[in-house]
Design an enzyme around this catalytic site. Structure first.
Site, mmCIF file in Angstrom:
data_model
loop_
_atom_site.group_PDB
_atom_site.id
_atom_site.type_symbol
_atom_site.label_atom_id
_atom_site.label_comp_id
_atom_site.label_asym_id
_atom_site.label_seq_id
_atom_site.Cartn_x
_atom_site.Cartn_y
_atom_site.Cartn_z
ATOM 1 N N GLU B 60 0.813 -1.225 0.000
ATOM 2 C CA GLU B 60 0.000 0.000 0.000
ATOM 3 C C GLU B 60 0.843 1.270 0.000
ATOM 4 O O GLU B 60 0.560 2.218 -0.732
ATOM 5 C CB GLU B 60 -0.944 0.013 1.220
ATOM 6 C CG GLU B 60 -2.161 -0.885 1.087
ATOM 7 C CD GLU B 60 -1.893 -2.337 1.433
ATOM 8 O OE1 GLU B 60 -0.773 -2.660 1.881
ATOM 9 O OE2 GLU B 60 -2.810 -3.170 1.263
ATOM 10 N N HIS B 129 -10.019 -4.717 10.986
ATOM 11 C CA HIS B 129 -10.709 -4.619 9.689
ATOM 12 C C HIS B 129 -11.996 -3.808 9.773
ATOM 13 O O HIS B 129 -12.805 -3.864 8.868
ATOM 14 C CB HIS B 129 -11.061 -6.023 9.172
ATOM 15 C CG HIS B 129 -9.943 -6.728 8.497
ATOM 16 N ND1 HIS B 129 -8.749 -6.975 9.104
ATOM 17 C CD2 HIS B 129 -9.833 -7.246 7.247
ATOM 18 C CE1 HIS B 129 -7.957 -7.623 8.261
ATOM 19 N NE2 HIS B 129 -8.576 -7.802 7.137
#
Lengths: 350, 326
Positions: B60, B129
Site C-alpha cells: 500500500e 478490519h
C-alpha cells in the site's frame, strides 16, 4: 558505547588526475568546478547564517557530497526530473535555480522557491523539474518512481532521478517500490548518497548487508557502487543508467560512496566518528580535484580561476541581500496554496 | 432513471471519466485480472487495458506513493484500497505527501488524485478490519473527504472527485456495494461539500453520513408513526462540511441528533455539536445529542458488535431525549 565505525574513502591515489586520458572536456570540468564551488560556498554561508540565527528550522548541509549532483547533471537532460530528501540545497543549485530564491526560502520569505512555506527541507523548482525536497525519510522513493511511471505512461524517454541517503535504504517504502519499478520497468535511477551515516548511526551499525549495491539484487535490479568523490565516475554511472532507462530497460540502483564533511544537521556533535576519518575523506575533496585537472591542463589561468571564485562569492552575497530584503509572507498567505479550489470554505474561527 | 447497485454506480463514474480523460487510471490490489475484490472494477481491464487498470502487489505504501508522484506529473490516478484499514500503511503518502504537496511547493505541484475503498465495520472481521476513517482524514487540511450513502450520490460525487484538482479521500463500504438505487441514464456531477436533505421534517434534525444513514431512515419511519417528524441531513462530504445546511435546518427544528458510525472522541459529531452551540445557540431547545460507536475497538462476537454499533433503538432514544419524551 559502541565502537566508532571507520569508513575508508575509495582507494585512489591522492589527486589522481590522469589528465592525459581524461574523457571529459574542458567545459565539463569548468562546469563541475563552478557548480560545486557555488554549492560549497553557498552552504558554508548558510551554515554561518544558521549559527547567527538568521533563520530557523532544520538545516542539513551537502558539503563533501557535491560531486554526486555535479556528475548527475552533466549526464542528464533538462527534461529529466529530480527528487530528493531534505538534504536538498545542492540539487536545485546544480540545476541552475537562482541562489537568491533558495536563500530566501531558508529565510522564510515570500520570494523563496516555495514561497517561504517549505523551508530548508522542502525546496521545489518546477521550471527545472526539481520536484522536492521531501522531509520524510524515504517518501521520495515511491513518489519519484511515480514520476517515472508518468513518463512511461505519457510515452516520453525522460527519466527521474531519485536521491536518498543510506538511512532511507532501510525504509519499507524502498523495498515495495523497487519491486514495482522493476516489474513495470520504469525509467527511474535510484541514487544512494551513501555518506555512511544515517544521522549518527553508521551503515555498519544498522544492517547485516553493508554493501548497499546488493539491495537491488533481490529485485534483479542492475546495481553498482560508484566513487562519489569523483564527478567523472558519477557521470559515467549515471550515463549508463540513463541509457538503460531511456531504452525501456528499467531502473538502476547506484550506491554512490561519499562523505559529508559536516554533521548530519547543524546540531550534530559528531561523536560517532573520528576527526581522522573526516580528515582522510577531506583529502578527496572533489572541488580540489577538478581545480587540479583544470590547472594541469592549463584550461584556465589564475585570473580566470579567481574570477570564478569572485563570481561565486558575489552570487552568494547577492542571495543573502535578496533574502534579507524580501518580505515575510502576509498572514493571509496561510490560506493560499492549500487547495487548488480557490473558494475552499476554511473554518476561519480558531 | 435506472436501478443500479452501488458498485455499478462507482464503476460508471470511473468508466465515464476514463473515457473522457486519458490521464485517468485505476490501480490497486486485485482491480484488474480479478475484476476487483468487491467487483467494483468489473470489466474495466477489458475496456481500458493493462496500461490503465493496474494490479499492484500488496504494497500500500509503495503503490500509493507511486500514484502520488504520478499525480504531480498531471496524471489523475484513482487508488483503490481493498479497505481503508489497509490504507493505514499508506497514510504517510496520503497525509504527508498528497495533502501537503501544493503548500510545501509554494503552489508549484498539486496532486489530482482519488483514494477510494471500503470503510467502516463490515461484519465479524475483528478490530483491525472494522475502522471508520471519516474523522481521521477530515482532520487533515489539504484533503477533501467524501462519504456517500446512495448509488446516486456515489456516482455523482466520484465523478466530481476524479475531476477535482485536490486529493480526495472517498469512503465506501463493503456492506453498501450491493445496495440498489436509482440513477439517471446520462452523466451528472454532484458538487463536493454540499449536504443533501434526504428527508424533510419539522421536529428534530438528524445529521449523518455514509452507510449508517440507513439507521437514520429506519428510525425516522418509526418515529413518524409516533407523530415525531425528523429531518435527515446527509452530509455527503465531511471535509469540507456544509455547516450552513445544518444550521439552517436546526433553526427550523430547534433540535439535533448526530448519528456517526465511528468513535465519539474528536469525531464529526463532536465537531457538529460544537458548531451548533456556537452558531445556533439561541435556536436550540435541547442539548445536541449524538449516537456513535462505543469508545472501544471493534470486536468479533455478534453480541459485542450489537453493543458497539449505533442502532435504531439508540437513535430513537436520542431523538426522544431532545424532545424530552423519554
Amino acid at each position: 558505547m559502541a565502537t566508532k565505525a571507520v569508513v575508508k574513502p575509495t582507494k585512489t591515489t591522492k589527486k589522481s588526475t590522469s589528465t592525459g586520458t581524461t574523457k571529459f572536456s574542458k567545459e565539463t570540468y569548468i562546469k563541475w568546478y563552478t557548480d560545486m564551488l557555488l554549492i560549497r560556498r553557498f552552504e558554508e554561508k548558510v551554515g554561518q547564517l544558521y549559527i547567527q540565527q538568521k533563520f530557523g528550522g532544520f538545516c542539513h548541509l551537502y558539503i563533501g557530497q557535491e560531486a554526486i549532483v555535479a556528475g548527475t547533471i552533466t549526464a542528464s537532460r533538462p527534461t529529466d526530473s529530480h527528487m530528493t530528501t531534505y538534504r536538498d540545497h545542492a540539487h536545485p543549485l546544480a540545476l541552475g535555480t537562482n541562489p537568491r530564491v533558495l536563500m530566501a526560502e531558508l529565510y522564510g520569505r515570500t520570494t523563496g522557491c516555495s514561497k517561504g512555506k517549505g523551508g530548508s527541507m522542502h525546496f521545489f523548482d518546477k521550471e527545472k523539474n526539481f520536484m522536492g525536497g521531501h522531509g520524510i525519510v524515504g517518501a521520495q522513493i515511491p513518489m519519484g518512481t511515480g514520476v517515472a511511471f508518468a513518463e512511461k505512461y505519457k510515452g516520453t524517454d525522460n527519466v527521474c532521478f531519485v536521491s536518498m541517503g543510506d538511512g532511507a535504504v532501510r525504509q519499507g517504502a524502498l523495498h515495495e517500490t523497487f519491486n514495482m519499478a522493476m516489474m513495470w520497468k520504469l525509467p527511474v535511477i535510484y541514487i544512494i548518497e551513501n555518506n555512511n551515516y544515517a544521522m549518527g548511526t553508521s551503515v555498519e551499525r544498522s544492517t547485516n548487508v553493508q554493501d548497499l549495491s546488493k539491495i537491488g539484487d533481490s529485485y534483479e535490479m542492475p546495481s553498482k557502487s560508484v566513487n562519489g568523490m569523483s564527478p567523472e565516475a558519477v557521470h559515467e554511472a549515471i550515463s549508463e543508467a540513463c541509457e538503460r532507462a531511456r531504452r525501456g530497460d528499467g531502473p538502476t540502483l547506484l550506491d554512490i560512496r561519499t562523505y559529508r564533511f559536516k554533521g548530519h544537521s547543524m546540531s550534530d556533535p559528531q561523536k560517532y566518528r573520528t576527526k581522522e576519518e573526516v580528515a582522510e575523506w577531506m583529502e578527496k575533496d572533489p572541488i580540489d580535484h577538478c581545480l587540479d585537472v583544470i590547472k594541469e591542463n592549463k584550461w584556465l589561468n589564475d585570473t580566470e580561476i579567481t574570477d570564478i571564485a569572485a563570481w561565486v562569492k558575489k552570487e552568494v552575497e547577492e542571495s543573502i541581500e535578496f533574502a534579507e530584503n524580501s518580505p515575510y509572507p502576509a498572514p493571509e498567505e496561510l490560506y493560499e496554496d492549500v487547495y487548488m479550489q480557490k473558494d475552499y470554505p476554511y473554518i476561519k474561527e480558531y | 432513471m435506472k436501478t443500479v447497485q452501488f458498485r455499478e454506480a462507482l464503476r460508471e463514474a470511473m468508466n465515464e471519466e476514463m473515457r473522457n480523460d486519458p490521464n485517468v487510471f485505476l490501480l490497486g490490489e486485485e482491480v484488474a485480472e480479478y475484476n476487483g475484490a468487491y467487483k467494483v472494477s468489473q470489466g474495466m481491464l477489458d475496456e481500458f487495458g493493462e496500461k490503465r487498470v493496474i494490479d499492484t502487489p500488496i504494497a500500500e505504501l509503495g503503490f500509493t506513493g507511486i500514484a502520488v508522484g504520478a499525480s504531480m506529473m498531471g496524471l489523475r490516478p484513482i487508488v483503490e484500497f481493498m479497505t481503508w484499514n489497509f490504507a493505514i500503511l499508506a497514510a504517510d503518502q496520503i497525509i504527508n505527501s498528497a495533502a501537503k504537496m501544493l503548500q510545501m511547493s509554494g503552489g508549484q505541484y498539486h496532486c489530482p488524485i482519488v483514494f477510494r475503498g471500503g470503510n467502516g465495520p463490515a461484519g465479524q472481521l475483528g478490530a483491525t478490519h472494522s475502522q471508520s476513517f471519516e474523522a481521521f482524514y477530515a482532520h487533515v487540511p489539504g484533503l477533501k473527504v467524501i462519504t456517500p450513502s446512495t448509488p446516486y450520490d456515489a456516482k455523482g460525487l466520484l465523478k466530481a472527485a476524479i475531476r477535482d484538482n485536490d486529493p480526495v479521500v472517498f469512503l465506501e463500504s463493503e456492506k453498501m456495494y450491493g445496495d440498489k438505487g436509482e440513477i439517471p441514464e446520462g452523466e451528472y456531477i454532484i458538487p463536493i461539500g454540499v449536504a443533501d436533505i434526504k428527508r424533510k421534517g419539522t421536529d428534530v434534525t438528524i445529521v449523518s453520513f455514509g452507510k449508517i444513514m440507513k439507521v437514520a431512515h429506519e428510525a425516522a419511519e418509526i418515529l413518524a408513526k409516533e407523530g415525531i417528524s425528523c429531518e435527515i441531513i446527509d452530509l455527503r462530504t465531511v471535509r469540507p462540511i456544509d455547516y450552513h445546511c445544518i444550521v439552517e435546518s436546526v433553526k427550523r427544528t430547534n433540535r439535533c441528533v448526530v448519528l456517526e458510525e465511528s468513535w465519539p472522541l474528536a469525531s464529526i459529531s463532536s465537531e457538529i455539536a460544537y458548531h451548533l452551540q456556537r452558531y445556533a445557540f439561541d435556536y436550540l431547545d435541547a442539548p445536541v445529542m449524538r449516537v456513535t460507536q462505543t469508545d472501544t475497538p471493534f470486536a468479533f462476537s455478534p453480541t459485542l458488535i450489537e453493543e458497539a454499533l449505533p442502532n435504531v433503538p439508540r437513535l430513537i432514544n436520542a431523538v426522544k431525549a431532545t424532545l424530552y419524551r423519554n
